[in-house]
Write an enzyme that holds these catalytic residues in place. Structure first.
Site, PDB file in Angstrom:
ATOM      1  CB  SER A 126      90.202 -62.450 -23.485  1.00  0.00           C
ATOM      2  OG  SER A 126      90.719 -62.819 -22.236  1.00  0.00           O
ATOM      3  CG  HIS A 177      87.550 -66.264 -22.019  1.00  0.00           C
ATOM      4  ND1 HIS A 177      87.981 -67.040 -23.080  1.00  0.00           N
ATOM      5  CD2 HIS A 177      88.513 -65.325 -21.830  1.00  0.00           C
ATOM      6  CE1 HIS A 177      89.150 -66.591 -23.498  1.00  0.00           C
ATOM      7  NE2 HIS A 177      89.492 -65.563 -22.752  1.00  0.00           N
TER       8      HIS A 177
END
Length: 198
Positions: A126, A177
């Site tokens: 991610s 992230h």
């Protein structure tokens, strides 16, 4: 841009790096799912464990990009690759796309190592995927209304929603992230500003 109409053979031919990443996701997930404790040992050897990175196991800044915690995790990240990565591989070229993808993923893992405590561990693509989101964000920032409609109407809302959901979902590496997204924006601004001047 985000609608996939290619056959499997066309997808592999048009997007070789994305196809390779999908294959790696699948093979690593199979390896980490092996019974008898083997899978757990493989996952442990690939995970980004901050304390072990500090002891010199620096490969753990790279290997978490390709490992995932469970089936939903690998499916979600792989689906994101299938949807959002092909357009960028076509735009950047396979070599530059590979470098940017790995670099944003590594930056995300370095930020996790630096900002999270020694016992913190993580896996998942991610950070790199948010790096790709950052590239789309950079395109929008540079070209504004001249950016492709799909970026303005699809990607910008997805980026905003993804950032918000980062803070409201459990078992999420918020640091990765945000660091991946920021790295993608900065790298994208550099790349596309240079292209705009050419």
């Amino acid at each position: 841009m985000f609608v996939r109409t290619e056959s499997l053979s066309q997808f592999i031919r048009f997007y070789p790096v994305v196809s390779l990443l999908i294959l790696i996701h699948a093979l690593v997930f199979i390896a980490t799912s092996l019974p008898g404790g083997i899978g757990s040992s493989v996952l442990f050897s690939l995970a980004g464990i901050n304390g072990l990175i500090s002891q010199g196991e620096y490969w753990r800044l790279i290997t978490p990009i390709f490992a995932h915690a469970d089936l939903f995790h690998v499916l979600f990240n792989t689906f994101s690759l299938v949807l959002f990565a092909p357009a960028l591989e076509r735009l950047l070229g396979s070599v530059q796309f590979s470098v940017v993808y790995l670099l944003t993923g590594i930056i995300a893992n370095v930020a996790t190592w630096v900002l999270q405590p020694p016992f913190y561990s993580s896996v998942g693509a991610s950070g790199a995927i948010f790096g790709l989101f950052g590239l789309y964000g950079a395109i929008w920032l540079i070209y504004k209304q001249a950016a492709p409609l799909e970026i303005r109407q699809v990607m910008v809302p997805i980026i905003a929603i993804s950032v918000v959901m980062t803070f409201f979902s459990s078992n999420i590496n918020i640091t990765a992230h945000l660091a991946g997204l920021a790295a993608g924006v900065m790298i994208g601004l550099f790349i596309f500003q240079q292209r705009r001047r050419e």
